[in-house]
Design an enzyme around this catalytic site. Structure first.
Site, PDB file in Angstrom:
ATOM      1  N   GLY A  68       0.831  -1.195   0.000  1.00 40.40           N
ATOM      2  CA  GLY A  68       0.000   0.000   0.000  1.00 40.40           C
ATOM      3  C   GLY A  68       0.865   1.243   0.000  1.00 40.40           C
ATOM      4  N   CYS A  69       0.257   2.375  -0.357  1.00 44.36           N
ATOM      5  CA  CYS A  69       1.050   3.602  -0.449  1.00 44.36           C
ATOM      6  C   CYS A  69       1.518   4.055   0.926  1.00 44.36           C
ATOM      7  CB  CYS A  69       0.271   4.696  -1.170  1.00 44.36           C
ATOM      8  SG  CYS A  69      -1.386   4.994  -0.526  1.00 44.36           S
ATOM      9  N   TYR A  70       0.613   4.146   1.894  1.00 34.90           N
ATOM     10  CA  TYR A  70       1.043   4.546   3.237  1.00 34.90           C
ATOM     11  C   TYR A  70       2.098   3.589   3.784  1.00 34.90           C
ATOM     12  CZ  TYR A  70      -2.845   7.936   3.765  1.00 34.90           C
ATOM     13  OH  TYR A  70      -3.704   9.004   3.659  1.00 34.90           O
TER      14      TYR A  70
ATOM     15  N   GLU B 266       2.497  12.026  -0.935  1.00 35.80           N
ATOM     16  CA  GLU B 266       2.219  11.484   0.384  1.00 35.80           C
ATOM     17  C   GLU B 266       3.396  11.793   1.289  1.00 35.80           C
ATOM     18  OE1 GLU B 266      -0.215   7.819   0.221  1.00 35.80           O
ATOM     19  OE2 GLU B 266       1.478   7.035   1.363  1.00 35.80           O
TER      20      GLU B 266
END
Lengths: 324, 324, 324, 324
Positions: free
Chosen positions: C143-145, C230
């Site tokens: 996932g990105c986070y 992010e």
């Protein structure tokens, strides 16, 4: 491999030119210079460039084949003259050599720093002057608004169809440069659109020169809350009836960096590329022809177009190293 | 104190109308309705309104003196008819009663839901129709683009100076409503400007009706990355020479909500107010007259203008409760 | 040259993956699929990709060596199973195969569509699992986070220094996908910052799994008015004293896509690149260690990382075709 | 009616204070001063204020009952001393009189220009010091971050529940002032989030002073692409178990300008109002208590809070003239 320097690489245009040249497969970026940021590394001042070269103090004493000069109008001319004297070919990003008529330059910009070179410079819009660019020692890279406006209107101009011309232009903030000012403060620009230099923007004579035929345009720029990107909305009362859709398709059929599309294009579609996207429409009720053209002001509007010009000047593939 | 309901208060326009009426010193907001959000409190759906009323399901069975109808075009007409029948005076935010010619409505919008009322409705631009509004049972609140464009061009129109007219309009996203769509997704709108409905926007006939004289305009809207705010840039080839600056100063000297300023105005200057700011310029080279007008599309462009109309309809101070 | 398909190419992640693969020097993009946009060309749906392939209806009947699956959680698992059965190697962008413990998956996501494959999948963070990725048939792209958070905290975790861990994360809107919703409407996101899924975001167990040692993190995401980008701000009360600067320099000295820098990094510095930028700081007064990591959620956070994984799986230069 | 001057009215904070006072029903704005913009009208420099007063050169020779001083830290103190000597009551927006300990001031800001007044000044957060403010000659208006952070944490502090405290703060750009700089250039701020002054922001001692009990906080501000608005995300390992939801409801039940809400609040919900919105959450897995507080940094964070203080000082309705 030809070597290239970027003079004035700490500004937005110079930094993008340096970033593109640093990754170019057939040109070598060997020097970058800057005034106030001299001594710093370019990738510290502009991390996204990822160019690990140190910014040198301003100089023309450079052992390179070509230079991109990213200086303000007026400051560029004498530097360009020195570079040419040293046998260095130049793409000048300023307005100093864009206007063929010295009197027109003086009217809009004031005294010229190297008037003897005005006659030699080639206007660096490849889609209009590809052959002259190949042979040029000095290329005057077009302004960002003129790039979009000229590509938007050239097919109508060539066909003799330009009647009255209104150009309503929208530009992101980087077009105004990196120097801090009230007008570029985030709070000033955010959540608003503001017209500026109404009836008085210096890109006007440049557009008229390239369209030719003595046409006069009403050109009105607007600042929009976007970092980079430019859209010109052109309104032409055509001098005669014509199949304008076919005119545009034909005009740009073989151009690798001009895309004629159906829908009206948005700035995002060309962001960080060398593309110019154009659509042409007729208002069925008023007969006005509407042409939209969008570019990234820092790419096709300035720095990737400079690389396109260098490619032509050095006999390389015109598209080498250009961002798509 | 007259009581008012807002029908369709969960949309942007309805919510702003409700917020203004809730704080109004001489009108009382007693009911708010909504379709999908019925049952929720308005200040939960739109916290900034701070209106603690519960949204009721759609109804016209309301014991109020007046209603603001914030329904989509087409859906509004039958609801308006019912409200009038109950003796409730109406400000309708939709386009359903703006066009005097039924045929024009049908051409641009399709069938009309209450054609018998078209003749009675008053076009709710106070600067043009103040007296009729005072006496009206049914006020058709102008579209956001028409509000700005008509105020920008009316002085030239009245003076018989309108030659060809180009209107290049820029609008924030709330003008397209609250219903989610690809076109209103943050990622679609951010960092771009996009023209839309080229030569085909339904506000065109509304503008032409109010300018009168059979004028036809080329109207081109653009979406800009702004929440609310609207700027129209109008280009007019004048039919004769005139002191246009004086024309505008005189036209709006006594208007409390129209500000004629020197510099070109930006959207921020009128954000969340009932003001329309206008500047007028002549291009010294082409003779084109350029008029800019900016409003907040949710305020003077819709909801605060609706309150201005209610003030007139109920004999109150025209500026009561209007945001400055 | 190995051939690759992107399934679900009309979403943001799929479109970026397709764009990167289309330009990849050693992999060939041969198929793109989509549900609602099937039949359209990818460069019409997402002009910036400039991928002229037609979107095919969803299928796994593909003659390719590998597939990138850009499906929602839950929908991906059965499709991945079919692809593997056909001998196609898979990089799955969903969460379906990221968690090693089936029970943990079921707790956070519900039933699993292909539980028999959970044990085989490799967590596709090259900086932690490079060798397993090379040999994998099925790579679960992080996932990105988690990508940002794990890279930010892994050096402390490995050194046994993780005490209590607070992760305050900020993400651009594309991280929430392309499907329109009130929460992604421009007007909702513009000019605000909003926390969401407080104490309940599904990326939490993924971060804890990769940090290991039974650590529990307090993870709080915030939506910011940015398209993509992010930043995670991590606050660690260290379990012991240590030279954390040296720890980070050493940990990533040989990693081509992790940049350890001095100043706190901003999202812009990695926009549209495969880089993760990290800085580490000690609060001199409280002793808290602060680590920032920034990525582009659509690039290193999703799609360029998927290409990095494909490069490893096919024995190519790990950095081939990755955007810098 | 008491008369008020705003000194330094050309900056963002001063301009908002002037705009609010100009519309105030029970205070009269009679003078505005500015350094570089002296001679201009305030509504020319900041059109949205619509304050038609001319900006006078800096002076303390004013016949007014009270003054709001919007000067930079350091420059304010001597001006405040002069005003008090003339019998003018002062709300000072700078940090010069916020810290009770002179040594702490000197450590974070350097020499103090009026140390003899430090003991007298009252910290102007009405929710904590309402009675002292009523009687004060000199009110030190809180910083924007401290306003949000103290309101977020005071209930826990008073209950003796503050263990370790992490404050991750996000602020719009106006918080950094109107003076142009690279850091506030639109292109620098747009599409990014950047931490700054990590472990070293001057608002830290102010927060700690008001929370009391010797607590030390780790405070990390981030710049976000928003004009005005501020959100603090506070992470507290509580010293003991407690019903924190009840704690917050009780603490602010009678406060007109603090809203305790359930969901996490976004900046938009308080934009251009005097409200502070707070929500409190427990992370069920880690036991960390998470408190969010959002304000508009130019309103409750600075200028409307200054008006709230003036209301108290002059015995008026505390909420008179405050924007809701």
């Amino acid at each position: 491999m030809a070597s290239v320097a970027v003079l004035g690489a700490a500004g937005y245009a110079g930094a993008v030119a340096a970033a593109l040249l640093h990754r170019h497969p057939e040109l070598e970026l060997t020097h970058v210079t800057a005034r106030t940021d001299a001594g710093a590394r370019l990738d510290d001042v502009h991390p996204r460039t990822r160019v690990p070269l140190e910014l040198e103090p301003p100089t023309t004493d450079l052992d390179v084949d070509a230079a991109v000069v990213a200086y303000p109008h007026g400051a560029a001319a004498p530097v360009v003259a020195e570079l040419l004297e040293r046998g260095i070919r130049v793409v000048d990003l300023s307005a100093d050599f864009r206007l063929h008529e010295l009197a027109t330059y003086e009217e809009w910009y004031g005294d010229h720093g190297a008037p003897e070179l005005v006659g030699e410079a080639v206007y660096g819009l490849p889609e209009l002057h590809r052959e002259e660019i190949r042979a040029a020692r000095l290329v005057a890279n077009p302004g960002c608004y003129p790039t979009a406006a000229i590509l938007a209107l050239a097919p109508l101009a060539r066909a003799g169809l330009l009647g009255s011309v209104i150009i309503d232009a929208k530009s992101g903030v980087s077009g105004a440069g990196r120097e801090p000012s009230h007008g570029k403060h985030f709070v000033t620009v955010d959540e608003t659109v503001t017209p500026y230099k109404v009836g008085a923007h210096r890109h006007t004579p440049e557009i008229e020169q390239e369209l030719g035929g003595g046409v006069q345009v009403t050109f009105t720029p607007h600042l929009v809350p976007v970092s980079h990107g430019e859209l010109v909305s052109c309104y032409v009362t055509p001098a005669a009836e014509a199949d304008v859709a076919a005119l545009y398709r034909d005009a740009y059929a073989d151009e690798p960096w001009v895309e004629v599309v159906e829908g009206p294009p948005g700035m995002q579609e060309v962001r960080e590329t060398n593309f110019c996207r154009i659509s042409v429409h007729g208002d069925p009720r008023t007969g006005v022809v509407i042409v939209f053209a969008t570019i990234d002001n820092l790419y096709k509007g300035t720095s990737s177009q400079a690389v396109q010009n260098l490619n032509l000047m050095f006999g390389l593939d015109e598209s080498a190293g250009l961002p798509a």
